[in-house]
Motif scaffolding. Sequence first.
Motif, mmCIF file in Angstrom:
data_model
loop_
_atom_site.group_PDB
_atom_site.id
_atom_site.type_symbol
_atom_site.label_atom_id
_atom_site.label_comp_id
_atom_site.label_asym_id
_atom_site.label_seq_id
_atom_site.Cartn_x
_atom_site.Cartn_y
_atom_site.Cartn_z
ATOM 1 N N UNK A 1 0.675 -1.369 -0.007
ATOM 2 C CA UNK A 1 0.081 -0.090 -0.163
ATOM 3 C C UNK A 1 1.090 0.985 0.085
ATOM 4 N N UNK A 2 1.886 1.013 0.051
ATOM 5 C CA UNK A 2 2.911 2.334 1.106
ATOM 6 C C UNK A 2 3.697 2.217 -0.797
ATOM 7 N N UNK A 3 4.640 1.172 -1.373
ATOM 8 C CA UNK A 3 5.356 1.083 -2.122
ATOM 9 C C UNK A 3 5.224 2.207 -3.283
ATOM 10 N N UNK A 4 4.735 2.301 -4.381
ATOM 11 C CA UNK A 4 4.044 3.229 -4.717
ATOM 12 C C UNK A 4 3.594 4.762 -4.606
ATOM 13 N N UNK A 5 3.682 5.087 -3.703
ATOM 14 C CA UNK A 5 3.850 5.990 -3.408
ATOM 15 C C UNK A 5 5.606 6.644 -2.494
ATOM 16 N N UNK A 6 6.269 6.017 -2.761
ATOM 17 C CA UNK A 6 7.351 6.083 -1.768
ATOM 18 C C UNK A 6 8.322 6.838 -2.918
ATOM 19 N N UNK A 7 9.351 8.230 -2.643
ATOM 20 C CA UNK A 7 10.354 9.213 -3.070
ATOM 21 C C UNK A 7 11.126 8.283 -3.848
ATOM 22 N N UNK A 8 11.591 8.542 -4.272
ATOM 23 C CA UNK A 8 13.082 8.215 -5.032
ATOM 24 C C UNK A 8 13.408 9.253 -5.386
ATOM 25 N N UNK A 9 14.255 9.378 -4.698
ATOM 26 C CA UNK A 9 15.734 10.158 -5.222
ATOM 27 C C UNK A 9 16.477 10.688 -6.619
ATOM 28 N N UNK A 10 15.378 11.606 -7.459
ATOM 29 C CA UNK A 10 16.208 10.695 -8.540
ATOM 30 C C UNK A 10 17.102 11.233 -8.668
ATOM 31 N N UNK A 11 18.314 11.597 -8.576
ATOM 32 C CA UNK A 11 19.337 12.030 -9.137
ATOM 33 C C UNK A 11 20.876 11.001 -8.150
ATOM 34 N N UNK A 12 19.958 9.641 -7.470
ATOM 35 C CA UNK A 12 20.541 9.019 -6.217
ATOM 36 C C UNK A 12 21.080 7.478 -7.804
ATOM 37 N N UNK A 13 21.442 6.648 -7.778
ATOM 38 C CA UNK A 13 21.811 5.713 -7.815
ATOM 39 C C UNK A 13 21.687 4.963 -6.913
ATOM 40 N N UNK B 1 25.776 8.619 0.850
ATOM 41 C CA UNK B 1 25.447 8.075 0.031
ATOM 42 C C UNK B 1 24.372 6.867 0.173
ATOM 43 N N UNK B 2 23.821 6.670 -1.567
ATOM 44 C CA UNK B 2 22.181 5.521 -1.490
ATOM 45 C C UNK B 2 21.150 5.837 -1.016
ATOM 46 N N UNK B 3 20.974 7.354 -1.047
ATOM 47 C CA UNK B 3 19.505 7.443 0.097
ATOM 48 C C UNK B 3 18.898 8.072 -0.825
ATOM 49 N N UNK B 4 18.534 6.503 -0.831
ATOM 50 C CA UNK B 4 17.552 6.732 -2.616
ATOM 51 C C UNK B 4 16.145 6.855 -2.298
ATOM 52 N N UNK B 5 15.852 5.934 -0.799
ATOM 53 C CA UNK B 5 14.050 6.655 -0.397
ATOM 54 C C UNK B 5 14.257 7.696 0.801
ATOM 55 N N UNK B 6 15.231 7.761 1.325
ATOM 56 C CA UNK B 6 16.002 9.006 2.035
ATOM 57 C C UNK B 6 16.865 9.028 2.932
ATOM 58 N N UNK B 7 17.095 8.490 4.717
ATOM 59 C CA UNK B 7 18.256 8.585 5.840
ATOM 60 C C UNK B 7 17.756 8.070 6.900
ATOM 61 N N UNK B 8 18.943 7.238 7.215
ATOM 62 C CA UNK B 8 18.130 7.265 8.727
ATOM 63 C C UNK B 8 19.750 7.892 9.725
#
Length: 548
Positions: free
Chosen positions: A89-101, A114-121
């Motif tokens: 129910x969440x995967x389709x709305x998760x942010x993706x950092x467009x500049x990160x591989x 580094x690698x902060x594709x969906x956010x950061x901890x």
Amino acid sequence: MSFPTRSSFSHLALLGLLSLVTFNSHAQTAPAAEPTPAQIRRWQHLDLQADGVPGISADKAYRELLGSRVPTPVLVAVIDSGIDTAHVDLKPVLWRNPKEVAGNGLDDDQNGYADDLRGWSFLGGPDGRNIAVETLEQTRIYAQYRSQFEGKTRQAVPKADRAKFDLYEQAKASYEKGKKDEERRLARYTEALTDNTATFERLKQALGVSRLDSALVHEAATRQPAVPEAGPVYAFMRRAGLASDEDALKALNAAIKRSRNRVEMSFNPDYNPRAIVGDNLQDLRQSHYGNADIQGPDATHGTHCAGIIGGLRGNGLGADGVAGDMVRIMGVRSTPSGDERDKDVANAIRYAVDNGAQVISMSFGKEFSPDKAVVDEAMKYAAQKNVLLVHAAGNSGLDVDKTPEYPSARSLNGKLIPNLLTVGASSRLNTSALAASFSNYGKQTVDVFAPGVDIYSSTPANTYASLSGTSMAAPVVAGVAAVLKSYFPQLTAVQLKQIIEQSATPYHTQVLRPGAKDMVDFATLSKSSGIVNLYEAVKLADKMTMVK
């Protein structure tokens, strides 16, 4: 800490495990018929006049005002314990950092992470380990100053150190009381496990079954002659929303584990998991630490909050978010079991702002904030970048005008933070229990109330659950803010706050004051006097933007 849910049970020894509130059915009720079970699972979206439920009128807003309009995506950051990134129910709305591989170990966008594709901890280490349980802030303050002040009187302490001494004394008192309370709670939970296991076993033997489900227990309670203990067990299961005895014992074992962790770690002045992160705690300006694991060891709380905001609407799965797929959810992990650190909160806010968040949902809080100045600075930075912060008021049943919890609505200079919206929790009954019994309140510093009792939303591993707390109310309001920003992108953070406050539906229901036994007018518990209302907020946003 992620604000814990509060509970109340009638016997069966399950004390304070699940998110329930005892309702007074004899007080004033709404005029419409009782909602159906399906409606109750999504009651926060309903309308008082149409459905008899004091929800936020989201369904009405979508049906009557928003159906023909085209939204623009809005990025909402959820600063919390973590988010299950694989939830259906969440995967389709998760942010993706467009500049990160993904997964290359490099900081491709040069933002320091580094690698902060969906956010950061900010609770993880470079080796992939993560903090699961932290100490409480009062424990940390007690540990920091005990060697300096233990056994001394205020008069014996140099004047230059008396402010620290006063803080130490306050923290020590809170630490000692909290530890004793938690030890008693753990003992009750342990006893409850034994008692309830025995109760369930007796009933299973009487019925000749190996498993108790609610339908079976109900049948045994209502037939003639009724099976002893079936009535109380069914009443408990129905009230707690439990499908079986297995669910009840699972919840109890989980509560025992949480309580034991608090006794052994959160209230342990010698416990310090921060070595996992490897940062310098004294350097409050340090920001580039942590790891890219936004899920962490226990993502229940954050996943639930994220689902309240952005769970897909109308897909037939689980629960509908307030904003649904018009948002993208960024996960920022700064809130362990135990108390978050001010440094991490400030960095989480700055990370979210710098990476494009327009609304930030923050369902956490604590009793002490020794480095509040850095959090205030981060909130001011968010204001400069036009970002709205939505914060849970807390679950201590306190008037936070008089006894603040942190992050608080006022900065150190005493001024209200203009882009911070503080939210109390309401229930689905327009009765004396309209204000959740656990909710903090305050006519000056709590802006609005929102649904926060028995809120059904996503939990890890594609599951769903009902939880209660101002932790649930805050993402309801963050979802409302995201909808407004999506359809009226020109609105500033201050305007969003203004619209949400001014469009809240006022209630003058006589309610039990949270944390007390006296009756008060619900309108006296918050600045807006009411409960957030998406339908009215959209109408007000229309007027405000048309004028301009």
